[in-house]
Design a protein around this motif. Sequence first.
Motif, PDB file in Angstrom:
ATOM      1  N   HIS A  30      13.944  84.493 -47.429  1.00 27.14           N
ATOM      2  CA  HIS A  30      13.037  84.609 -48.376  1.00 27.14           C
ATOM      3  C   HIS A  30      11.701  85.456 -48.221  1.00 27.14           C
ATOM      4  CE1 HIS A  30      12.612  80.208 -47.898  1.00 27.14           C
ATOM      5  NE2 HIS A  30      11.454  80.349 -48.588  1.00 27.14           N
ATOM      6  N   ASP A  31      11.996  85.057 -46.731  1.00 31.73           N
ATOM      7  CA  ASP A  31       9.863  85.831 -45.924  1.00 31.73           C
ATOM      8  C   ASP A  31      10.611  85.435 -44.956  1.00 31.73           C
ATOM      9  OD1 ASP A  31      10.578  82.878 -44.874  1.00 31.73           O
ATOM     10  OD2 ASP A  31       8.772  82.032 -46.039  1.00 31.73           O
ATOM     11  N   THR A  32       8.821  86.453 -43.644  1.00 28.65           N
ATOM     12  CA  THR A  32       9.304  86.563 -42.516  1.00 28.65           C
ATOM     13  C   THR A  32       9.804  85.085 -41.708  1.00 28.65           C
ATOM     14  OG1 THR A  32       7.073  87.481 -42.500  1.00 28.65           O
ATOM     15  CG2 THR A  32       8.421  87.198 -40.183  1.00 28.65           C
ATOM     16  N   GLU A  33       9.875  84.274 -41.894  1.00 31.41           N
ATOM     17  CA  GLU A  33      10.123  83.175 -40.867  1.00 31.41           C
ATOM     18  C   GLU A  33      11.487  82.219 -41.642  1.00 31.41           C
ATOM     19  OE1 GLU A  33       9.181  78.350 -39.584  1.00 31.41           O
ATOM     20  OE2 GLU A  33       7.958  79.650 -40.931  1.00 31.41           O
ATOM     21  N   SER A  34      11.866  82.527 -42.732  1.00 28.79           N
ATOM     22  CA  SER A  34      13.162  82.447 -42.840  1.00 28.79           C
ATOM     23  C   SER A  34      14.117  83.446 -42.657  1.00 28.79           C
ATOM     24  CB  SER A  34      13.722  82.220 -44.943  1.00 28.79           C
ATOM     25  OG  SER A  34      13.074  82.957 -44.872  1.00 28.79           O
ATOM     26  N   ALA A  35      13.783  84.936 -42.980  1.00 26.64           N
ATOM     27  CA  ALA A  35      14.991  85.748 -42.366  1.00 26.64           C
ATOM     28  C   ALA A  35      14.745  85.961 -40.312  1.00 26.64           C
ATOM     29  CB  ALA A  35      14.058  87.153 -42.765  1.00 26.64           C
ATOM     30  N   LEU A  36      13.950  85.823 -39.852  1.00 30.73           N
ATOM     31  CA  LEU A  36      13.810  85.938 -38.184  1.00 30.73           C
ATOM     32  C   LEU A  36      14.845  84.655 -38.326  1.00 30.73           C
ATOM     33  CD1 LEU A  36      10.117  87.124 -37.519  1.00 30.73           C
ATOM     34  CD2 LEU A  36      12.156  88.521 -37.170  1.00 30.73           C
ATOM     35  N   ARG A  37      14.262  83.629 -38.381  1.00 31.65           N
ATOM     36  CA  ARG A  37      15.382  82.225 -37.867  1.00 31.65           C
ATOM     37  C   ARG A  37      16.599  82.914 -38.059  1.00 31.65           C
ATOM     38  NH1 ARG A  37      14.762  77.534 -37.277  1.00 31.65           N
ATOM     39  NH2 ARG A  37      12.407  76.932 -38.761  1.00 31.65           N
ATOM     40  N   GLU A  38      16.728  83.144 -39.257  1.00 33.46           N
ATOM     41  CA  GLU A  38      18.286  83.838 -39.260  1.00 33.46           C
ATOM     42  C   GLU A  38      19.088  84.622 -38.261  1.00 33.46           C
ATOM     43  OE1 GLU A  38      20.950  82.686 -41.600  1.00 33.46           O
ATOM     44  OE2 GLU A  38      19.548  81.485 -41.553  1.00 33.46           O
ATOM     45  N   VAL A  39      17.860  86.095 -38.189  1.00 32.68           N
ATOM     46  CA  VAL A  39      18.292  87.128 -37.246  1.00 32.68           C
ATOM     47  C   VAL A  39      18.316  85.862 -35.814  1.00 32.68           C
ATOM     48  CG1 VAL A  39      17.303  88.902 -36.024  1.00 32.68           C
ATOM     49  CG2 VAL A  39      16.721  88.434 -38.715  1.00 32.68           C
ATOM     50  N   VAL A  40      17.745  85.278 -35.026  1.00 33.19           N
ATOM     51  CA  VAL A  40      17.870  84.436 -34.234  1.00 33.19           C
ATOM     52  C   VAL A  40      18.871  83.922 -34.418  1.00 33.19           C
ATOM     53  CG1 VAL A  40      16.965  82.729 -32.672  1.00 33.19           C
ATOM     54  CG2 VAL A  40      15.215  84.316 -33.678  1.00 33.19           C
ATOM     55  N   GLN A  41      19.486  83.035 -35.022  1.00 31.39           N
ATOM     56  CA  GLN A  41      21.180  81.841 -34.831  1.00 31.39           C
ATOM     57  C   GLN A  41      21.748  83.922 -34.622  1.00 31.39           C
ATOM     58  OE1 GLN A  41      21.322  79.375 -34.669  1.00 31.39           O
ATOM     59  NE2 GLN A  41      19.076  79.206 -34.533  1.00 31.39           N
ATOM     60  N   LEU A  42      21.851  84.635 -35.627  1.00 29.17           N
ATOM     61  CA  LEU A  42      22.218  85.942 -35.139  1.00 29.17           C
ATOM     62  C   LEU A  42      22.750  86.318 -33.963  1.00 29.17           C
ATOM     63  CD1 LEU A  42      21.954  87.928 -38.061  1.00 29.17           C
ATOM     64  CD2 LEU A  42      24.726  85.962 -37.721  1.00 29.17           C
ATOM     65  N   LEU A  43      21.787  86.654 -33.099  1.00 32.00           N
ATOM     66  CA  LEU A  43      21.875  86.924 -31.666  1.00 32.00           C
ATOM     67  C   LEU A  43      22.611  86.715 -31.366  1.00 32.00           C
ATOM     68  CD1 LEU A  43      17.498  87.488 -31.476  1.00 32.00           C
ATOM     69  CD2 LEU A  43      19.463  89.682 -31.233  1.00 32.00           C
ATOM     70  N   ARG A  44      23.473  87.684 -29.749  1.00 33.97           N
ATOM     71  CA  ARG A  44      23.734  87.261 -29.115  1.00 33.97           C
ATOM     72  C   ARG A  44      23.488  87.133 -27.407  1.00 33.97           C
ATOM     73  NH1 ARG A  44      28.036  92.226 -30.887  1.00 33.97           N
ATOM     74  NH2 ARG A  44      28.466  91.211 -32.790  1.00 33.97           N
ATOM     75  N   LEU A  45      23.309  86.100 -27.479  1.00 36.84           N
ATOM     76  CA  LEU A  45      22.705  85.669 -26.286  1.00 36.84           C
ATOM     77  C   LEU A  45      22.888  84.314 -25.576  1.00 36.84           C
ATOM     78  CD1 LEU A  45      19.540  84.902 -27.844  1.00 36.84           C
ATOM     79  CD2 LEU A  45      19.549  87.043 -26.772  1.00 36.84           C
ATOM     80  N   PRO A  46      22.631  84.108 -24.061  1.00 39.70           N
ATOM     81  CA  PRO A  46      23.723  83.552 -23.125  1.00 39.70           C
ATOM     82  C   PRO A  46      23.109  81.789 -24.159  1.00 39.70           C
ATOM     83  CG  PRO A  46      22.255  84.381 -21.482  1.00 39.70           C
ATOM     84  CD  PRO A  46      21.622  85.187 -23.457  1.00 39.70           C
ATOM     85  N   GLY A  47      23.800  80.890 -23.398  1.00 41.43           N
ATOM     86  CA  GLY A  47      23.735  79.167 -24.296  1.00 41.43           C
ATOM     87  C   GLY A  47      22.653  79.235 -24.045  1.00 41.43           C
ATOM     88  N   GLU A  48      22.416  79.549 -22.929  1.00 40.52           N
ATOM     89  CA  GLU A  48      20.739  78.394 -22.238  1.00 40.52           C
ATOM     90  C   GLU A  48      19.600  79.192 -22.937  1.00 40.52           C
ATOM     91  OE1 GLU A  48      21.662  81.692 -19.275  1.00 40.52           O
ATOM     92  OE2 GLU A  48      23.091  80.141 -20.421  1.00 40.52           O
TER      93      GLU A  48
END
Length: 228
Positions: free
Chosen positions: A89-107
């Motif tokens: 609903h705002d920049t922080e919450s949207a970016l938080r969702e995006v970060v969780q979706l990113l395919r990144l190494p586990g570390e």
Amino acid sequence: MNLSVKDTARILSVSEKTIYRWIKQQSIPAYRVQDQYRFNRAEVLEWATSRRLKVSDEIFNEPEAAGQPVPSLVEAMESGGVHYRVSGHDTESALREVVQLLRLPGEVDREFLLRVLLAREAMAPTAIGDGIAIPHVRNPVVLHIDRPTIALCFLEQAIAYGALDGGPVNILFAIISPTTRAHLHLLAKLSFVLRDAEVREGLRGQAPRQRILDLVRAAEDRLVGAGS
């Protein structure tokens, strides 16, 4: 800070007088070093992209990076994925969702990545107009990942993002890159590809993943062909 006023004027196809005027207005990011102004390539490209200014491909002439492969925009997007109905609903919450979706190494520390992305937005919003923003970390190598990634995220609802045109944002291209060179090329290619009418139409209509990748591939091929 490896660009002079003369270099920057040439890259942006403007006069040196214009560069000095932007410096006086505190518009363009510049640094005063021994009574001379210097500019960072990545910052100049980001600044120009946010203002829809054309940038010469001379910005890629980095002697220290000669011989390194240039990343493909489509490959980076295939790595990052296309995601629909992303909440926030705002920049922080949207970016938080995006970060969780990113395919990144586990570390990779995703909370740290979120803080870095938010710090970049606090410095200057990455929204470029027409409902699009390009969130990215200020220092591309801070995460120590091994390949560039772009996650295209369509937000479930448009949010205020500090765009220059004053409009809300509902499309995010999140760039995570292992090197400054890769970051520069991906950001520049994306800025050019987003000028393509068919690409923008596909994005506005939230076309299927493969359709969007095909449109981006065709636009990127045209860009590469024009450059050669």
